[in-house]
Design an enzyme around this catalytic site. Structure first.
Site, PDB file in Angstrom:
ATOM      1  N   GLY A 217       4.801  -8.573 -12.758  1.00 33.30           N
ATOM      2  CA  GLY A 217       5.726  -9.304 -13.618  1.00 33.30           C
ATOM      3  C   GLY A 217       5.618  -8.979 -15.089  1.00 33.30           C
ATOM      4  CD  GLU A 258       0.913  -8.134  -5.689  1.00 31.81           C
ATOM      5  OE1 GLU A 258       0.224  -7.600  -4.807  1.00 31.81           O
ATOM      6  OE2 GLU A 258       1.578  -9.164  -5.498  1.00 31.81           O
ATOM      7  N   PRO A 259       1.832  -4.605 -10.353  1.00 29.81           N
ATOM      8  CG  PRO A 259       1.267  -3.293 -12.213  1.00 29.81           C
ATOM      9  CD  PRO A 259       0.699  -3.909 -10.978  1.00 29.81           C
ATOM     10  N   GLY A 260       5.326  -3.702 -10.557  1.00 27.22           N
ATOM     11  CA  GLY A 260       6.355  -2.734 -10.174  1.00 27.22           C
ATOM     12  C   GLY A 260       6.959  -2.187 -11.457  1.00 27.22           C
ATOM     13  NE  ARG A 299      16.292  -5.013 -13.456  1.00 32.07           N
ATOM     14  CZ  ARG A 299      16.138  -5.203 -14.764  1.00 32.07           C
ATOM     15  NH1 ARG A 299      16.753  -4.410 -15.622  1.00 32.07           N
ATOM     16  NH2 ARG A 299      15.366  -6.150 -15.213  1.00 32.07           N
ATOM     17  CE1 TYR A 303      17.878  -9.840 -11.307  1.00 32.79           C
ATOM     18  CE2 TYR A 303      17.700  -8.761 -13.427  1.00 32.79           C
ATOM     19  CZ  TYR A 303      17.358  -8.847 -12.094  1.00 32.79           C
ATOM     20  OH  TYR A 303      16.489  -7.939 -11.557  1.00 32.79           O
ATOM     21  CB  CYS A 329      38.060  -2.430  -7.371  1.00 39.31           C
ATOM     22  SG  CYS A 329      38.815  -0.819  -7.511  1.00 39.31           S
ATOM     23  CD  GLU A 330      33.076  -7.474  -7.711  1.00 38.96           C
ATOM     24  OE1 GLU A 330      33.735  -7.057  -6.736  1.00 38.96           O
ATOM     25  OE2 GLU A 330      32.691  -8.632  -7.826  1.00 38.96           O
ATOM     26  CE1 TYR A 367      11.818  -5.010  -7.999  1.00 38.12           C
ATOM     27  CE2 TYR A 367      11.297  -4.794 -10.318  1.00 38.12           C
ATOM     28  CZ  TYR A 367      10.928  -5.142  -9.035  1.00 38.12           C
ATOM     29  OH  TYR A 367       9.659  -5.601  -8.797  1.00 38.12           O
TER      30      TYR A 367
HETATM   31  C1  LIG Z   1       8.226  -8.096  -7.105  1.00 36.27           C
HETATM   32  C2  LIG Z   1       6.795  -8.411  -6.967  1.00 36.27           C
HETATM   33  C3  LIG Z   1       5.857  -7.828  -7.812  1.00 36.27           C
HETATM   34  C4  LIG Z   1       6.229  -6.918  -8.961  1.00 36.27           C
HETATM   35  O1  LIG Z   1       6.954  -7.533  -9.967  1.00 36.27           O
HETATM   36  P1  LIG Z   1       7.320  -6.706 -11.300  1.00 36.27           P
HETATM   37  O2  LIG Z   1       8.073  -7.661 -12.124  1.00 36.27           O
HETATM   38  O3  LIG Z   1       8.136  -5.537 -10.873  1.00 36.27           O
HETATM   39  O4  LIG Z   1       6.029  -6.265 -11.902  1.00 36.27           O
HETATM   40  C5  LIG Z   1       4.529  -8.094  -7.581  1.00 36.27           C
HETATM   41  N1  LIG Z   1       4.139  -8.928  -6.574  1.00 36.27           N
HETATM   42  C6  LIG Z   1       5.025  -9.514  -5.760  1.00 36.27           C
HETATM   43  C7  LIG Z   1       4.546 -10.396  -4.681  1.00 36.27           C
HETATM   44  C8  LIG Z   1       6.369  -9.287  -5.925  1.00 36.27           C
HETATM   45  O5  LIG Z   1       7.252  -9.877  -5.119  1.00 36.27           O
END
Ligand SMILES: *Cc1c(COP(=O)(O)O)cnc(C)c1O
Length: 411
Positions: A217, A258-260, A299, A303, A329-330, A367
């Site tokens: 996050g 656990e970042p994405g 995205r 949002y 078309c939206e 995303y």
């Molecule tokens: C989506 C998610 C993440 C990653 O969130 P980011 O905002 O991309 O860092 C980590 N853990 C869990 C359980 C998630 O669902």
């Protein structure tokens, strides 16, 4: 931006537009930055693969020693195919697993996200070790759509139900050895630190817990006026909390994050073409239509997320205020909504675009390819390309028309 005009031109010539491009050295440096997260008693970095599950990215992170946060049974399968050892994959899903016993047999880790999921685990794998995801009562995200903590969120076991979780675990002889919390995307770092402390408090009530996963996050600045979370700063704060926890309880906890977004967002972009330029007169707007929009970069319409957009003009152009829209078309297929109100239009100052120009949508590594409104208006899925060592490598082809129809059944 990692793409030069020359490289963007090559992308269009070789692969067409729209096309995702990922930059290997940016991916590597963001992974190294996260691997340096401060910790007191050991650390594991998981990649939240839902942000971008392309095999080339998974392989790169595998080689750098990352583990995986998978958000469905299918993602577990995808991570295994990319070469991750089962023990490096943890499943954290909204949906109860359909392969629970098989995952555990293989060595995949399981994070029970509800009492039902914990009960299922107890029945399928009595006597085993498990993680539980808790909702400590507080969340934070860039918007309500990306907030997954607090009373308005269905994610995790509500903290007041911890006793029931403990009873369920005891009933099946299951040991809760790992604790997990993840409270949103684009989280305020102050709230993140607070929830880290609350999670430690809960770990204090679960004597078998050895690993605390604090989720992802972390905020990433895609736009020049946004601010990224400093991982060293929040990590140092958590490191001290872990040391105090040991002084209080005698327990040295292993840390996971656990970042994405923080690993991939700014390592990707979409190379697109301006396909039309229209305006709505004096009191109206100047619109540039791109061949990318909600199908690749959902995205903004979902949002109000902000992505940088560069118009690559070959010659000097006067600046203009431009609303960028996609090809669907939206009316919601807007790339430049107002951040505070996804329904409002927020023109950008850019070199006045012309049909045929290249445009690059930045911050599109997380995303975007992963969260597409696939095949809406029957546009095919866009290809993905890795930019590495000065070269371009196709890592997913553009979907063909036949592939789009492949699963339709003839009468
Ligand atoms: C989506 C998610 C993440 C990653 O969130 P980011 O905002 O991309 O860092 C980590 N853990 C869990 C359980 C998630 O669902």
């Amino acid at each position: 931006m990692f793409l030069t005009n020359t490289t963007a031109t090559q992308v269009r010539e070789r692969f067409g537009t729209p096309c995702f491009v990922y930059d290997r050295s940016t991916l590597e440096s963001s992974a190294r930055n996260a691997l340096a997260f401060p910790n007191a008693f050991g650390f594991t970095l998981r990649f939240a693969m839902k942000s971008n599950p392309n095999h080339a990215i998974l392989k790169l992170f595998l080689d750098l020693g990352l583990h995986i946060d998978a958000s469905s049974d299918h993602e577990v399968e995808r991570a295994l195919r990319a070469g991750f050892a089962p023990a490096k994959i943890q499943l954290t899903s909204q949906a109860p697993s359909k392969n629970l016993a098989a995952h555990i047999e293989r060595g995949v880790l399981y994070n029970a996200c509800s009492l039902l999921q914990l009960e299922n685990f107890g029945k399928a794998c009595p006597g085993r070790e498990v993680s539980i995801r808790i909702n400590a009562g507080l969340g934070s995200g860039s918007t309500n759509r990306t907030n997954v903590g607090g009373p308005g969120s269905s994610f995790g076991i509500w903290h007041e139900r911890l006793g029931e979780a403990r009873d369920l675990a005891a009933k099946h002889g299951v040991k809760i050895t790992r604790l997990h919390s993840h409270i949103g995307s684009g989280t305020d770092p102050v709230v993140w630190k607070r929830v880290a402390r609350m999670s430690l408090g809960i770990a204090g009530q679960l004597p078998d817990v050895k690993v605390l996963n604090l989720g992802g996050g972390f905020k990433v600045a895609r736009m020049p006026n946004e601010k990224s979370t400093d991982l060293q700063d929040i990590g140092e704060n958590v490191r001290q909390e872990f040391m105090e926890f040991r002084q209080r309880t005698g327990r040295a906890l292993h840390l996971e994050i656990e970042p994405g977004t923080a690993l991939v967002a700014n390592a990707g972009c979409v190379v697109a073409s301006v396909i039309d330029v229209v305006d709505t007169g004096k009191g109206g707007y100047l619109f540039a239509k791109l061949d990318t929009g909600m199908n690749e970069v959902t995205r903004p319409s979902l949002y109000g997320a902000q992505h940088p957009i560069d118009v690559l003009a070959a010659e000097e152009r006067p600046s203009a205020k431009v609303v960028f829209v996609g090809p669907c078309c939206e009316s919601g297929d807007i790339l430049t909504p107002a951040p505070s109100d996804p329904e409002a239009l927020a023109p950008r100052d850019v070199p006045r675009p012309k049909t045929g120009d290249l445009a690059v949508v930045g911050g599109a590594g997380a995303y975007c390819a992963a969260m597409s409104t696939l095949n809406y208006n029957s546009y095919p899925q866009a290809p993905e390309v890795m930019h590495e060592n000065g070269a371009l490598r196709l890592v997913r082809k553009r979907q063909t028309f036949e592939q789009m129809l492949a699963n339709e059944c003839s009468e």
